[in-house]
Design a protein around this motif. Structure first.
Motif, PDB file in Angstrom:
ATOM      1  N   VAL A   1     -11.413   1.645  -0.584  1.00 64.64           N
ATOM      2  CA  VAL A   1     -11.211   2.952   0.049  1.00 64.64           C
ATOM      3  C   VAL A   1     -12.218   3.914  -0.567  1.00 64.64           C
TER       4      VAL A   1
ATOM      5  N   ASN B   1      -9.970   8.881   0.152  1.00 60.32           N
ATOM      6  CA  ASN B   1      -8.510   8.808   0.156  1.00 60.32           C
ATOM      7  C   ASN B   1      -7.865   9.767   1.148  1.00 60.32           C
TER       8      ASN B   1
ATOM      9  N   TYR C   1      -8.247   8.241   4.559  1.00 61.68           N
ATOM     10  CA  TYR C   1      -7.439   7.026   4.596  1.00 61.68           C
ATOM     11  C   TYR C   1      -5.957   7.371   4.743  1.00 61.68           C
ATOM     12  N   THR C   2      -5.496   8.430   4.096  1.00 64.94           N
ATOM     13  CA  THR C   2      -4.108   8.884   4.250  1.00 64.94           C
ATOM     14  C   THR C   2      -3.844   9.310   5.688  1.00 64.94           C
TER      15      THR C   2
ATOM     16  N   ARG D   1      -3.352   6.123   7.660  1.00 61.65           N
ATOM     17  CA  ARG D   1      -2.021   5.546   7.451  1.00 61.65           C
ATOM     18  C   ARG D   1      -0.966   6.326   8.239  1.00 61.65           C
TER      19      ARG D   1
ATOM     20  N   ASP E   1       2.120  -1.689  -2.108  1.00 61.92           N
ATOM     21  CA  ASP E   1       0.900  -0.893  -1.953  1.00 61.92           C
ATOM     22  C   ASP E   1       0.468  -0.439  -3.342  1.00 61.92           C
TER      23      ASP E   1
ATOM     24  N   VAL F   1      -2.833   1.071  -5.883  1.00 59.06           N
ATOM     25  CA  VAL F   1      -4.176   1.559  -6.158  1.00 59.06           C
ATOM     26  C   VAL F   1      -4.627   0.797  -7.395  1.00 59.06           C
TER      27      VAL F   1
ATOM     28  N   ASN G   1     -10.278  -1.563  -4.424  1.00 55.02           N
ATOM     29  CA  ASN G   1      -9.558  -0.560  -5.209  1.00 55.02           C
ATOM     30  C   ASN G   1      -8.173  -0.246  -4.638  1.00 55.02           C
ATOM     31  N   ARG G   2      -7.791  -0.983  -3.594  1.00 52.43           N
ATOM     32  CA  ARG G   2      -6.461  -0.826  -2.988  1.00 52.43           C
ATOM     33  C   ARG G   2      -5.992  -2.200  -2.549  1.00 52.43           C
TER      34      ARG G   2
ATOM     35  N   PHE H   1      -2.495  -4.204  -0.771  1.00 56.38           N
ATOM     36  CA  PHE H   1      -1.184  -4.014  -0.161  1.00 56.38           C
ATOM     37  C   PHE H   1      -0.791  -5.234   0.649  1.00 56.38           C
TER      38      PHE H   1
END
Length: 99
Positions: free
Chosen positions: A10, A13, A16-17, A20, A37, A39, A53-54, A56
């Motif tokens: 990501v 962020n 990306y939020t 989501r 999920d 980080v 870096n993420r 899930f």
């Protein structure tokens, strides 16, 4: 149930939020959701040469529901608007049936 274990890099962020938030109602239409999920601050070993870096899990009632979700026109529009500008790399670590 069918589950994917996914790693991402990501790069934004905030966007990306937004991705989501926009994709979750579509995901729910297919019976999907997120299991775990994380980080990730440090990757000690990886089978790919791209950063992660993420991490899930994303779960669906069936693999067919997953396939329909990922090809849904509404999802693809959300993905184009938010995901593509906030994620540099996607790594599907595994896809599997769960009990």
């Amino acid at each position: 149930m069918f589950e994917y274990l996914v790693g991402l890099e990501v790069t934004n962020n905030q966007i990306y939020t937004q991705y989501r938030n926009a994709m979750t109602p579509i995901l729910k239409q297919y019976g999907g959701g997120f299991g775990y999920d994380f980080v990730v601050s440090e990757v000690l070993k990886s089978a790919v040469d791209v950063p992660i870096n993420r991490v899930f899990t994303i779960v669906f009632p069936t693999k067919q529901n997953a396939d329909r979700f990922f090809s849904d026109d509404s999802y693809l529009a959300v993905k184009a608007e938010y995901f593509d500008s906030s994620v540099a790399h996607t790594t599907i670590i595994a896809g599997y049936e769960t009990a």
